[in-house]
Design an enzyme around this catalytic site. Structure first.
Site, PDB file in Angstrom:
ATOM      1  N   SER A  26       8.060  -8.575  19.073  1.00 43.18           N
ATOM      2  CA  SER A  26       8.083  -9.636  20.086  1.00 43.18           C
ATOM      3  C   SER A  26       7.704 -10.974  19.481  1.00 43.18           C
ATOM      4  O   SER A  26       8.312 -12.000  19.782  1.00 43.18           O
ATOM      5  CB  SER A  26       7.098  -9.314  21.205  1.00 43.18           C
ATOM      6  OG  SER A  26       7.376  -8.056  21.714  1.00 43.18           O
ATOM      7  N   ARG A  30      10.473 -14.208  18.728  1.00 37.57           N
ATOM      8  CA  ARG A  30      10.165 -15.482  19.387  1.00 37.57           C
ATOM      9  C   ARG A  30       9.951 -16.574  18.347  1.00 37.57           C
ATOM     10  O   ARG A  30      10.448 -17.685  18.475  1.00 37.57           O
ATOM     11  CB  ARG A  30       8.920 -15.341  20.266  1.00 37.57           C
ATOM     12  CG  ARG A  30       9.165 -14.644  21.604  1.00 37.57           C
ATOM     13  CD  ARG A  30       7.821 -14.317  22.247  1.00 37.57           C
ATOM     14  NE  ARG A  30       7.875 -13.736  23.559  1.00 37.57           N
ATOM     15  CZ  ARG A  30       8.158 -12.468  23.834  1.00 37.57           C
ATOM     16  NH1 ARG A  30       8.503 -11.641  22.859  1.00 37.57           N
ATOM     17  NH2 ARG A  30       8.119 -12.016  25.074  1.00 37.57           N
ATOM     18  N   ASP A  52      16.232  -5.441  14.833  1.00 37.41           N
ATOM     19  CA  ASP A  52      16.215  -6.505  15.838  1.00 37.41           C
ATOM     20  C   ASP A  52      15.968  -7.885  15.234  1.00 37.41           C
ATOM     21  O   ASP A  52      16.518  -8.885  15.702  1.00 37.41           O
ATOM     22  CB  ASP A  52      15.150  -6.207  16.909  1.00 37.41           C
ATOM     23  CG  ASP A  52      15.631  -5.132  17.867  1.00 37.41           C
ATOM     24  OD1 ASP A  52      16.641  -4.467  17.548  1.00 37.41           O
ATOM     25  OD2 ASP A  52      15.010  -4.960  18.929  1.00 37.41           O
ATOM     26  N   ASN A  94      21.122  -3.946  19.611  1.00 39.79           N
ATOM     27  CA  ASN A  94      20.486  -3.513  20.852  1.00 39.79           C
ATOM     28  C   ASN A  94      19.196  -4.308  21.056  1.00 39.79           C
ATOM     29  O   ASN A  94      18.227  -3.793  21.588  1.00 39.79           O
ATOM     30  CB  ASN A  94      20.202  -2.004  20.790  1.00 39.79           C
ATOM     31  CG  ASN A  94      19.938  -1.415  22.170  1.00 39.79           C
ATOM     32  OD1 ASN A  94      20.156  -2.086  23.186  1.00 39.79           O
ATOM     33  ND2 ASN A  94      19.471  -0.183  22.209  1.00 39.79           N
ATOM     34  N   GLY A  96      17.169  -6.740  22.834  1.00 38.10           N
ATOM     35  CA  GLY A  96      16.955  -7.539  24.035  1.00 38.10           C
ATOM     36  C   GLY A  96      16.225  -8.835  23.703  1.00 38.10           C
ATOM     37  O   GLY A  96      16.491  -9.885  24.289  1.00 38.10           O
ATOM     38  N   ARG A 128      22.535  -2.915  29.521  1.00 40.51           N
ATOM     39  CA  ARG A 128      21.207  -3.439  29.869  1.00 40.51           C
ATOM     40  C   ARG A 128      21.395  -4.745  30.641  1.00 40.51           C
ATOM     41  O   ARG A 128      22.058  -5.673  30.163  1.00 40.51           O
ATOM     42  CB  ARG A 128      20.374  -3.648  28.599  1.00 40.51           C
ATOM     43  CG  ARG A 128      20.117  -2.348  27.874  1.00 40.51           C
ATOM     44  CD  ARG A 128      19.384  -2.551  26.579  1.00 40.51           C
ATOM     45  NE  ARG A 128      18.034  -3.077  26.769  1.00 40.51           N
ATOM     46  CZ  ARG A 128      17.222  -3.409  25.769  1.00 40.51           C
ATOM     47  NH1 ARG A 128      17.630  -3.292  24.524  1.00 40.51           N
ATOM     48  NH2 ARG A 128      16.018  -3.872  26.020  1.00 40.51           N
ATOM     49  N   GLN A 177      11.657 -10.510  30.177  1.00 47.58           N
ATOM     50  CA  GLN A 177      12.377 -11.218  29.115  1.00 47.58           C
ATOM     51  C   GLN A 177      13.251 -12.355  29.663  1.00 47.58           C
ATOM     52  O   GLN A 177      13.565 -13.295  28.943  1.00 47.58           O
ATOM     53  CB  GLN A 177      13.236 -10.245  28.315  1.00 47.58           C
ATOM     54  CG  GLN A 177      12.396  -9.374  27.395  1.00 47.58           C
ATOM     55  CD  GLN A 177      13.257  -8.482  26.512  1.00 47.58           C
ATOM     56  OE1 GLN A 177      14.465  -8.674  26.397  1.00 47.58           O
ATOM     57  NE2 GLN A 177      12.636  -7.503  25.888  1.00 47.58           N
ATOM     58  N   ASP A 325       5.621  -0.637  26.909  1.00 48.39           N
ATOM     59  CA  ASP A 325       6.118   0.033  25.700  1.00 48.39           C
ATOM     60  C   ASP A 325       5.106   1.039  25.165  1.00 48.39           C
ATOM     61  O   ASP A 325       5.432   2.189  24.876  1.00 48.39           O
ATOM     62  CB  ASP A 325       6.448  -0.992  24.606  1.00 48.39           C
ATOM     63  CG  ASP A 325       7.724  -1.740  24.940  1.00 48.39           C
ATOM     64  OD1 ASP A 325       8.386  -1.358  25.923  1.00 48.39           O
ATOM     65  OD2 ASP A 325       8.052  -2.705  24.231  1.00 48.39           O
ATOM     66  N   GLU A 353      15.775   0.563  25.894  1.00 51.41           N
ATOM     67  CA  GLU A 353      16.761   1.059  24.937  1.00 51.41           C
ATOM     68  C   GLU A 353      17.534   2.259  25.495  1.00 51.41           C
ATOM     69  O   GLU A 353      18.689   2.476  25.182  1.00 51.41           O
ATOM     70  CB  GLU A 353      16.071   1.442  23.626  1.00 51.41           C
ATOM     71  CG  GLU A 353      15.758   0.263  22.712  1.00 51.41           C
ATOM     72  CD  GLU A 353      14.530  -0.536  23.117  1.00 51.41           C
ATOM     73  OE1 GLU A 353      14.041  -0.371  24.261  1.00 51.41           O
ATOM     74  OE2 GLU A 353      14.070  -1.338  22.288  1.00 51.41           O
ATOM     75  N   HIS A 398      13.846   3.869  19.260  1.00 53.05           N
ATOM     76  CA  HIS A 398      12.773   3.965  18.267  1.00 53.05           C
ATOM     77  C   HIS A 398      11.494   4.546  18.835  1.00 53.05           C
ATOM     78  O   HIS A 398      10.815   5.347  18.205  1.00 53.05           O
ATOM     79  CB  HIS A 398      12.513   2.582  17.660  1.00 53.05           C
ATOM     80  CG  HIS A 398      12.237   1.507  18.686  1.00 53.05           C
ATOM     81  ND1 HIS A 398      11.327   0.510  18.495  1.00 53.05           N
ATOM     82  CD2 HIS A 398      12.742   1.272  19.929  1.00 53.05           C
ATOM     83  CE1 HIS A 398      11.306  -0.284  19.548  1.00 53.05           C
ATOM     84  NE2 HIS A 398      12.157   0.156  20.422  1.00 53.05           N
ATOM     85  N   ARG A 399      11.162   4.149  20.059  1.00 50.76           N
ATOM     86  CA  ARG A 399       9.871   4.611  20.609  1.00 50.76           C
ATOM     87  C   ARG A 399       9.895   6.100  20.953  1.00 50.76           C
ATOM     88  O   ARG A 399       8.869   6.773  20.888  1.00 50.76           O
ATOM     89  CB  ARG A 399       9.462   3.777  21.821  1.00 50.76           C
ATOM     90  CG  ARG A 399       9.263   2.328  21.464  1.00 50.76           C
ATOM     91  CD  ARG A 399       8.263   1.589  22.275  1.00 50.76           C
ATOM     92  NE  ARG A 399       8.300   0.206  21.834  1.00 50.76           N
ATOM     93  CZ  ARG A 399       7.738  -0.244  20.727  1.00 50.76           C
ATOM     94  NH1 ARG A 399       7.057   0.563  19.954  1.00 50.76           N
ATOM     95  NH2 ARG A 399       7.857  -1.517  20.378  1.00 50.76           N
ATOM     96  N   LYS A 433      14.598   0.039  14.267  1.00 49.28           N
ATOM     97  CA  LYS A 433      14.596  -1.092  15.208  1.00 49.28           C
ATOM     98  C   LYS A 433      13.337  -1.924  15.068  1.00 49.28           C
ATOM     99  O   LYS A 433      13.384  -3.140  15.180  1.00 49.28           O
ATOM    100  CB  LYS A 433      14.745  -0.561  16.628  1.00 49.28           C
ATOM    101  CG  LYS A 433      14.917  -1.616  17.696  1.00 49.28           C
ATOM    102  CD  LYS A 433      15.284  -0.946  19.000  1.00 49.28           C
ATOM    103  CE  LYS A 433      15.250  -1.908  20.169  1.00 49.28           C
ATOM    104  NZ  LYS A 433      16.257  -2.947  20.124  1.00 49.28           N
TER     105      LYS A 433
END
Ligand code: DC
Length: 679
Positions: A26, A30, A52, A94, A96, A128, A177, A325, A353, A398-399, A433
């Site tokens: 994140s 950013r 990402d 993928n 976001g 998404r 987001q 998450d 995801e 990934h998670r 990711k």
């Protein structure tokens, strides 16, 4: 990174030691966007290297930012709020965190400066939702076309005419987001007036908005917040590069190691470096959740130490809206708790995801849990007794892969202590990711008994193709690889170069004991380094092979190399090739293969190998030599070359390498999970 089709995790018994985690996704994305919009150069340290961030960097490059990368430091010279490129097609995978803010930034930039941009991703990205962001931008005069389904990417941004007199409204209850995207992008168009964003609906995932506001401030933009419903961006904002910026380690990634400490930090703590109590990431609050379940945590500004506290863990009933998450990790921790854990207010899981509530429920059930899922909650009750072996599907998420690796601590499960469950993680590369080396890092802190680490042995005579087969198998399984013949060859080389006679058994034994100790040995990418020198080519010389064959008949030499060979057994598993791997060194191997290609076929292979290298060769001589070696290997007093009684024979005379690999891999997969662990 493991790029195998699946990864079998051995049962894990303990965790301890320090890990440094990769940068926060994140924060990374950013910061990249803010640096890309700023004037001047920003040096970003500790940037996360992942799928990402790669798509974000690539997009900024296509948009005309100058980007210089060395290791995890990136120099970005930004656009200073002015478009440098007026037409671009951006592929965002993928991610976001790339799709949403780039949409907002390019929508307002093209509406004021012209240009046409297309943003797309992988099929899941196109499922998404982005409608709430599009609905917020269109009333401002941005011309946005949804190229597939309305409200979903891919998108085409075709300029428009900006009109900022109307209030700016965005829904906050599907994904935070969208608000982040507007907060990051709208300072671009504050030349004439301050802008107010009004959030409709209850804002979810507020901590992520805090990260956004915090980083905007680092880039010189002070947004005023009125509760969580109104955000005022002052007139005349300019993105000012802070010069240098460090990315914190990812707090969501830390959750797996916090959990590992809570479950298995029995003798030693798990220490996480790079993120701690001073973190600006909302997921650092996972620490509180883990403590509520029983973890013992101490922390400093940028480190955490976690040990097992209460055991079994305590089931919790928790609102997880603030840690969406990391909360996935709690769902797997619940497997080690007494009672039912209920995680509430997690509707956003459904648009991540993958549909994470459905995915989590399905995979936890495979292990034997009782799971109740609702639109915005999940309830997990661990199995009343033994767990079940499970192949965990990871949904390109990934998670899912990282969370379920924690199921490998199954021997610690309170209701079925000592069980050895095999956890197979499908498509482990999806961790790329956010955390490409996740499994390597887990194996750094996780401990197990050697006999729980699976071994495949490939034995057979000279030139039967053992090495090629074993090394290909190791690659396909993500396992370590031991070419035991090379250890005898290394000993032979050391003997030749030190003029130790092949008749001097005691001298050779002494020398063999030094291999891997005083004489350092390193295997890397098909190369072998002995004492710092690359000896790969020398080892393949015919004279070294012959010397190795002779000296390997000495019991003292063989004994001297046993410990070194055993030391190759490591997580997640080992493929070992040689003559006595299945009979002497790894008698407990889960799968033993013995190659039986004919002398004629082996001689032809060796002949072709030599000819292709430009070395002259004589087929008959090779045949005779192989027969002599076979005889010596078969008839020596110690560790003669024979198939283990439980070995599977494979005559690979008529098989290609790929066919041999597929055959053995088939035996391994068919034998799962029993080939992996003995009990
Ligand atoms: O597999 P290779 O040709 O690289 O092995 C070199 C020699 O080492 C071979 O002649 C036999 C011996 N060897 C052995 O005795 N036991 C092993 N496990 C591996 C090799």
């Amino acid at each position: 990174m493991y790029t195998t089709a699946f990864l079998d995790l051995p049962p894990l018994l303990e965790a301890g030691g320090a890990v440094r985690l990769p940068g926060s996704k994140s924060i990374s994305n950013r910061v990249l966007l803010l640096a890309g919009l700023s004037e001047g150069t920003t040096v970003v340290h500790d940037l996360l290297a992942s799928d990402d961030t790669r798509v974000m960097l690539e997009s900024l490059r296509l948009l005309g930012c100058d980007i210089q990368q060395s290791g995890d430091t990136v120099h970005i010279t930004g656009l200073g709020g002015k478009l440098a490129v007026f037409k671009a097609e951006l592929f965002l995978g993928n991610a976001g965190t790339a799709m949403r803010p780039l949409t907002a930034a390019l929508a307002v930039l093209s509406a004021t400066q012209g240009g046409m941009f297309e943003l797309s991703g992988i099929p899941r990205m196109h499922e998404r939702p982005i409608g709430d962001l599009v609905d917020a931008l269109r009333p401002l005069g941005c011309d946005i076309e949804c190229l597939g389904k309305e409200g979903y990417p891919p998108l085409r941004l075709r300029g428009g005419k900006l009109n900022l007199t109307a209030p700016i409204r965005v829904r906050g209850d599907v994904s935070s987001q969208f608000l982040t995207a507007l907060l990051l992008a709208l300072p671009l168009v504050t030349q004439d007036r301050a802008l107010t964003i009004e959030v409709e609906g209850e804002l979810i995932s507020k901590p992520y908005i805090e990260i956004t506001l915090n980083l905007l401030a680092r880039f010189g933009i002070q947004v005023q917040r009125e509760g969580w419903a109104r955000f005022i961006i002052p007139q005349g904002c300019r993105y000012q590069s802070p010069g240098e910026i460090h990315v914190e380690a990812d707090a969501s990634s830390a959750s797996y190691f916090i959990a590992a400490g809570a479950i298995a930090g029995i003798k030693e703590a798990v220490r996480v470096e790079g993120v701690g109590a001073a973190s600006i990431q909302g997921d650092i609050r996972f620490v509180d959740a883990a403590q509520a379940m029983g973890a013992q945590v101490t922390s400093g500004p940028n480190w955490l130490e976690i040990r097992r506290g209460t055991w079994p863990l305590k089931a919790v009933d928790m609102d997880c809206n603030h840690i969406p998450d990391a909360a996935m990790t709690l769902a797997v921790m619940a497997m080690y708790a007494e009672g039912t854990t209920r995680l509430r207010n997690i509707a956003s899981w459904r648009v991540k995801e993958t549909d994470r509530i459905a995915a989590m429920a399905c995979e936890l059930r495979k292990l034997g849990a009782t799971v109740v899922e609702g639109q915005d909650f999940i309830e997990v009750t661990p199995p009343a007794g033994a767990w079940q072996h499970a192949t965990i599907h990871t949904y390109d998420d990934h998670r899912m892969a990282m969370c379920f690796s924690l199921a490998a601590f199954s021997p610690l499960a309170p209701k079925a202590p000592g069980q050895n469950i095999s956890v197979r993680i499908d498509d482990p590369r999806c961790v790329g990711k956010t955390f490409p080396d996740y499994f390597e890092t887990l194996f750094q802190v996780a401990q197990t008994n050697l006999d729980l680490i699976p071994v495949i042995t490939i034995d057979g005579p000279t030139a039967s193709g053992k090495g090629t087969l074993a090394s290909a198998l190791a690659t396909r399984l993500g396992y370590k690889f031991l070419d035991s013949g090379s250890l005898y060859r290394v000993t032979a080389l050391a003997a030749v170069s030190r003029s130790v006679s092949t008749d001097d058994e005691a001298g050779l034994e002494q020398l063999a004991r030094k291999i891997g100790r005083e004489l350092t040995l390193r295997f890397e990418a098909h190369h072998v380094w002995l004492d710092g020198c690359d000896v790969s080519d020398e080892l393949r010389r015919e004279v070294i092979g012959q010397t190795a064959s002779k000296i390997s008949a000495y019991p003292g030499v063989r004994q001297a190399l046993v410990e070194l060979q055993l030391s190759f057994r490591g997580m997640p598993g080992l493929v070992a090739d040689g003559r006595d791997m299945g009979t002497v060194i790894f008698p407990d191997a889960g799968l033993k293969v013995f190659l039986t290609a004919t002398v004629k076929e082996r001689a032809e292979r060796r002949y072709n190998q030599l000819i292709s290298k430009g070395i002259s060769a004589n087929l008959e001589k090779i045949c005779a030599d192989l027969e002599a070696r076979d005889l010596r290997d078969r008839t020596r007093a110690i560790s003669p070359l024979v198939p283990a009684t439980d070995a599977r024979l494979l005559d690979n005379s008529a098989l290609t390498i790929d066919q041999s690999v597929d055959t053995v891999l088939g035996w391994w997969v068919d034998g799962w999970p029993h080939v992996l662990v003995k009990s």
